[in-house]
Design a protein around this motif. Structure first.
Motif, PDB file in Angstrom:
ATOM      1  N   ALA A 350       0.829  -1.208   0.000  1.00 26.68           N
ATOM      2  CA  ALA A 350       0.000   0.000   0.000  1.00 26.68           C
ATOM      3  C   ALA A 350       0.861   1.255   0.000  1.00 26.68           C
ATOM      4  O   ALA A 350       0.559   2.229  -0.698  1.00 26.68           O
ATOM      5  CB  ALA A 350      -0.930  -0.004   1.214  1.00 26.68           C
ATOM      6  N   LEU A 351       1.936   1.218   0.759  1.00 27.68           N
ATOM      7  CA  LEU A 351       2.842   2.365   0.777  1.00 27.68           C
ATOM      8  C   LEU A 351       3.542   2.509  -0.576  1.00 27.68           C
ATOM      9  O   LEU A 351       3.738   3.623  -1.077  1.00 27.68           O
ATOM     10  CB  LEU A 351       3.877   2.209   1.898  1.00 27.68           C
ATOM     11  N   ALA A 354       1.613   4.235  -3.163  1.00 29.88           N
ATOM     12  CA  ALA A 354       1.555   5.685  -2.951  1.00 29.88           C
ATOM     13  C   ALA A 354       2.917   6.335  -3.141  1.00 29.88           C
ATOM     14  O   ALA A 354       3.087   7.512  -2.819  1.00 29.88           O
ATOM     15  CB  ALA A 354       1.028   5.976  -1.550  1.00 29.88           C
ATOM     16  N   GLY A 355       3.874   5.549  -3.645  1.00 29.99           N
ATOM     17  CA  GLY A 355       5.200   6.097  -3.910  1.00 29.99           C
ATOM     18  C   GLY A 355       6.112   6.157  -2.714  1.00 29.99           C
ATOM     19  O   GLY A 355       7.119   6.881  -2.728  1.00 29.99           O
ATOM     20  N   ARG A 356       5.802   5.398  -1.647  1.00 28.10           N
ATOM     21  CA  ARG A 356       6.632   5.390  -0.445  1.00 28.10           C
ATOM     22  C   ARG A 356       7.246   3.998  -0.291  1.00 28.10           C
ATOM     23  O   ARG A 356       6.524   3.012  -0.124  1.00 28.10           O
ATOM     24  CB  ARG A 356       5.813   5.735   0.804  1.00 28.10           C
ATOM     25  N   LYS A 357       8.557   3.920  -0.312  1.00 26.65           N
ATOM     26  CA  LYS A 357       9.230   2.636  -0.254  1.00 26.65           C
ATOM     27  C   LYS A 357       9.420   2.163   1.182  1.00 26.65           C
ATOM     28  O   LYS A 357       9.885   2.912   2.035  1.00 26.65           O
ATOM     29  CB  LYS A 357      10.584   2.714  -0.950  1.00 26.65           C
ATOM     30  N   ALA A 358       9.053   0.927   1.430  1.00 20.00           N
ATOM     31  CA  ALA A 358       9.283   0.289   2.726  1.00 20.00           C
ATOM     32  C   ALA A 358       9.692  -1.154   2.479  1.00 20.00           C
ATOM     33  O   ALA A 358       9.397  -1.728   1.425  1.00 20.00           O
ATOM     34  CB  ALA A 358       8.026   0.344   3.592  1.00 20.00           C
ATOM     35  N   ALA A 417      -4.822  -5.527  14.158  1.00 17.57           N
ATOM     36  CA  ALA A 417      -5.013  -5.552  12.706  1.00 17.57           C
ATOM     37  C   ALA A 417      -5.923  -4.419  12.236  1.00 17.57           C
ATOM     38  O   ALA A 417      -5.744  -3.895  11.129  1.00 17.57           O
ATOM     39  CB  ALA A 417      -5.583  -6.905  12.276  1.00 17.57           C
ATOM     40  N   ASP A 418      -6.880  -4.027  13.063  1.00 18.94           N
ATOM     41  CA  ASP A 418      -7.791  -2.964  12.624  1.00 18.94           C
ATOM     42  C   ASP A 418      -7.143  -1.582  12.693  1.00 18.94           C
ATOM     43  O   ASP A 418      -7.770  -0.586  12.326  1.00 18.94           O
ATOM     44  CB  ASP A 418      -9.093  -2.988  13.418  1.00 18.94           C
ATOM     45  N   ALA A 419      -5.881  -1.513  13.151  1.00 22.38           N
ATOM     46  CA  ALA A 419      -5.149  -0.243  13.162  1.00 22.38           C
ATOM     47  C   ALA A 419      -4.155  -0.147  12.007  1.00 22.38           C
ATOM     48  O   ALA A 419      -3.414   0.831  11.912  1.00 22.38           O
ATOM     49  CB  ALA A 419      -4.426  -0.051  14.490  1.00 22.38           C
ATOM     50  N   ASP A 420      -4.138  -1.153  11.121  1.00 14.23           N
ATOM     51  CA  ASP A 420      -3.178  -1.130  10.010  1.00 14.23           C
ATOM     52  C   ASP A 420      -3.383   0.080   9.106  1.00 14.23           C
ATOM     53  O   ASP A 420      -2.411   0.710   8.662  1.00 14.23           O
ATOM     54  CB  ASP A 420      -3.282  -2.421   9.195  1.00 14.23           C
ATOM     55  N   ASP A 421      -4.640   0.416   8.817  1.00 18.36           N
ATOM     56  CA  ASP A 421      -4.894   1.576   7.956  1.00 18.36           C
ATOM     57  C   ASP A 421      -4.434   2.866   8.626  1.00 18.36           C
ATOM     58  O   ASP A 421      -3.919   3.780   7.973  1.00 18.36           O
ATOM     59  CB  ASP A 421      -6.379   1.667   7.609  1.00 18.36           C
ATOM     60  N   THR A 422      -4.617   2.943   9.941  1.00 16.77           N
ATOM     61  CA  THR A 422      -4.162   4.123  10.683  1.00 16.77           C
ATOM     62  C   THR A 422      -2.652   4.247  10.610  1.00 16.77           C
ATOM     63  O   THR A 422      -2.109   5.354  10.425  1.00 16.77           O
ATOM     64  CB  THR A 422      -4.612   4.040  12.155  1.00 16.77           C
ATOM     65  N   LEU A 423      -1.963   3.122  10.745  1.00 15.37           N
ATOM     66  CA  LEU A 423      -0.502   3.124  10.660  1.00 15.37           C
ATOM     67  C   LEU A 423      -0.043   3.542   9.262  1.00 15.37           C
ATOM     68  O   LEU A 423       0.880   4.363   9.111  1.00 15.37           O
ATOM     69  CB  LEU A 423       0.037   1.738  11.008  1.00 15.37           C
ATOM     70  N   VAL A 427       2.234   6.934   8.268  1.00 11.70           N
ATOM     71  CA  VAL A 427       3.488   6.902   7.510  1.00 11.70           C
ATOM     72  C   VAL A 427       3.370   7.789   6.282  1.00 11.70           C
ATOM     73  O   VAL A 427       4.304   8.543   5.959  1.00 11.70           O
ATOM     74  CB  VAL A 427       3.836   5.453   7.119  1.00 11.70           C
ATOM     75  N   LEU A 428       2.239   7.745   5.607  1.00  9.13           N
ATOM     76  CA  LEU A 428       2.074   8.579   4.390  1.00  9.13           C
ATOM     77  C   LEU A 428       2.117  10.063   4.735  1.00  9.13           C
ATOM     78  O   LEU A 428       2.700  10.858   4.008  1.00  9.13           O
ATOM     79  CB  LEU A 428       0.759   8.230   3.706  1.00  9.13           C
ATOM     80  N   ARG A 429       1.508  10.447   5.856  1.00  8.55           N
ATOM     81  CA  ARG A 429       1.564  11.869   6.264  1.00  8.55           C
ATOM     82  C   ARG A 429       3.000  12.274   6.595  1.00  8.55           C
ATOM     83  O   ARG A 429       3.423  13.400   6.271  1.00  8.55           O
ATOM     84  CB  ARG A 429       0.671  12.102   7.480  1.00  8.55           C
ATOM     85  N   THR A 430       3.744  11.380   7.208  1.00 11.73           N
ATOM     86  CA  THR A 430       5.130  11.676   7.562  1.00 11.73           C
ATOM     87  C   THR A 430       5.976  11.841   6.315  1.00 11.73           C
ATOM     88  O   THR A 430       6.901  12.675   6.271  1.00 11.73           O
ATOM     89  CB  THR A 430       5.706  10.547   8.443  1.00 11.73           C
ATOM     90  N   ALA A 431       5.675  11.065   5.285  1.00  9.90           N
ATOM     91  CA  ALA A 431       6.489  11.088   4.082  1.00  9.90           C
ATOM     92  C   ALA A 431       6.207  12.295   3.199  1.00  9.90           C
ATOM     93  O   ALA A 431       6.959  12.576   2.274  1.00  9.90           O
ATOM     94  CB  ALA A 431       6.251   9.811   3.285  1.00  9.90           C
TER      95      ALA A 431
END
Length: 432
Positions: A350-351, A354-358, A417-423, A427-431
């Motif tokens: 998912a990251l 969105a162009g974010r490498k992990a 598991a239900d917090a995965d989208d929040t995580l 990360v996307l906001r940080t990037a």
């Protein structure tokens, strides 16, 4: 006249207009209207003095307000019982019980008769049912308090016999010898740091012995040329044996074979067991006392017990933890590494979209909370550049991982598991 009309101070927004802003209204609901109004007034004054523009009053007022505390944090450290994060995460059932107990409750009232009833009887009954080997149980406000109550009631002015190798420091500079000495008891140390025998205990017993104390060294491991005396042998000495197992494990868990549990310790012959409620039990902070009926009754009736008693919120959360379904602590301890890896891979993809490498990397989680030293849990984590660590900690919600060799690891073992989208969103906001 034109200059007066152009004066920016005339554009400073009215107080009621600023307070109606949704963000400030929400802040007033938690911090109080007076505090928020004062922050708005200060921001308005800054605008009148030309320090900020009138359009910045709202943001300046918000910036001057303290962040809500405590703040919910996503624990991606891989430490299941993270002391700095409050140790055990309460179950949904315990959270619901807290909300219900926030109002008037029947904590000391029998609704059937309308008369006073035993305080916290539901929590005590649930604890007794969870450990049938205990003839009686009692609850105080934390594990240290449980041991202090036992020492005060059973050994004030007398001796507590304890192995030198078990005189531990329990965290934040608090040391067991100091804690016990504060009760008026005298410590009779036996054995050496690495080796203590039954004969060492036997030679120390006398008319001043209050009890023998067995302490589980829950936050360190001594290996090599060592020996220790088990509860079963201590129980043959003819004096009360108090066992501080620390972690709050009520029954044996195959995942933690070296961690003592209350039921087994009582069966081995301990007269009294003390433990914590907010560690492996997965409940609220509390001190658990389980054992002989006469001893527990002495503790319950001691004047100090009143000072150490728990409130209605703790009793409600403890009862719900004991009655309810599996706790987040148990879920995290027994999480399937294969499932954790799949979750990490979905987040990575998912990251990446969105162009974010992990990267997805193996991780090693631990129990934490001063429990099960040396036990490691296979886990999986997202690996990101170290520069993400600070922004994620200060984000909303804050995300706490761990930095290893220049990389930030976000271990999913303690993230539901239900917090995965929040995580992912954090990360996307940080990037950005």
């Amino acid at each position: 006249m034109g200059e007066a009309a152009a004066d920016p101070r005339r554009r400073v927004p009215r107080t009621d207009t600023v307070l109606a802003d949704p963000a400030l209204a929400a802040a007033a609901a938690t911090l109080g209207r007076a505090r928020v109004k004062a922050a708005v007034g200060h921001a308005q004054q800054r605008a009148r003095q030309g320090e900020i523009s009138p359009d910045e009053v709202r943001d300046a007022a918000l910036a001057a307000l303290p962040a809500p505390t405590p703040r919910a944090v996503l624990n991606a450290t891989g430490v299941v019982l993270h002391t700095n994060l409050g140790r055990a995460v309460l179950s949904p059932a315990a959270v619901d019980a807290l909300v219900a107990a926030a109002g008037s409750t029947d904590v000391e009232l029998d609704l059937g008769t309308g008369r006073r009833a035993r305080r916290g009887r539901e929590a005590l009954a649930a604890l007794a049912a969870a450990v049938p080997d205990a003839a009686a149980v009692h609850v105080v406000n934390n594990g240290a308090a449980a041991l202090v109550l036992a020492a005060t009631a059973l050994a004030a002015g007398r001796e507590i016999v304890v192995s030198r190798g078990e005189l531990v420091e329990i965290g934040d500079g608090f040391r067991l010898p100091d804690l016990l000495a504060s009760t008026g008891a005298r410590l009779r140390e036996v054995g050496t740091t690495n080796r203590t025998t039954r004969a060492d205990y036997a030679r120390a017993l006398g008319p001043d012995t209050g009890f023998v104390l067995k302490v589980h060294p829950s936050n360190f491991v001594v290996t090599g040329f060592t020996s220790a005396v088990g509860v079963d042998e201590l129980a043959t000495l003819g004096v009360p044996v108090v066992a501080d197992i620390g972690s709050g494990l009520l029954t044996a868990d195959p995942l933690l074979p070296a961690e003592p549990d209350a039921a087994s310790t009582l069966r081995a012959g301990a007269h009294l067991v003390t433990a914590s409620g907010d560690k492996l039990l997965g409940g609220p902070q509390a001190g658990l006392l389980l054992g002989d009926a006469d001893l527990v009754d002495r503790l319950r009736r001691h004047p100090l017990a009143r000072a150490l008693r728990v409130d209605k919120l703790t009793l409600a959360a403890l009862a719900a933890t004991l009655h309810g379904p599996t706790t987040p602590t148990r879920d995290a301890l027994h999480a399937d590494p294969a499932v954790l890896r799949e979750r990490c891979e979905r987040l990575r993809d998912a990251l990446g979209a969105a162009g974010r490498k992990a990267e997805v990397v193996p991780s090693v989680a631990v129990v934490g909370g001063g429990g099960a030293p040396g036990v490691t849990l296979d886990s999986w984590a997202l690996s990101l550049p170290e520069r993400y660590a600070a922004p994620l900690r200060s984000g909303d919600p804050p995300v706490l991982g761990r930095v290893v060799r220049g990389r930030l690891l976000l271990d999913l073992r303690c993230v539901s598991a239900d917090a995965d989208d929040t995580l992912r969103d954090a990360v996307l906001r940080t990037a950005e």
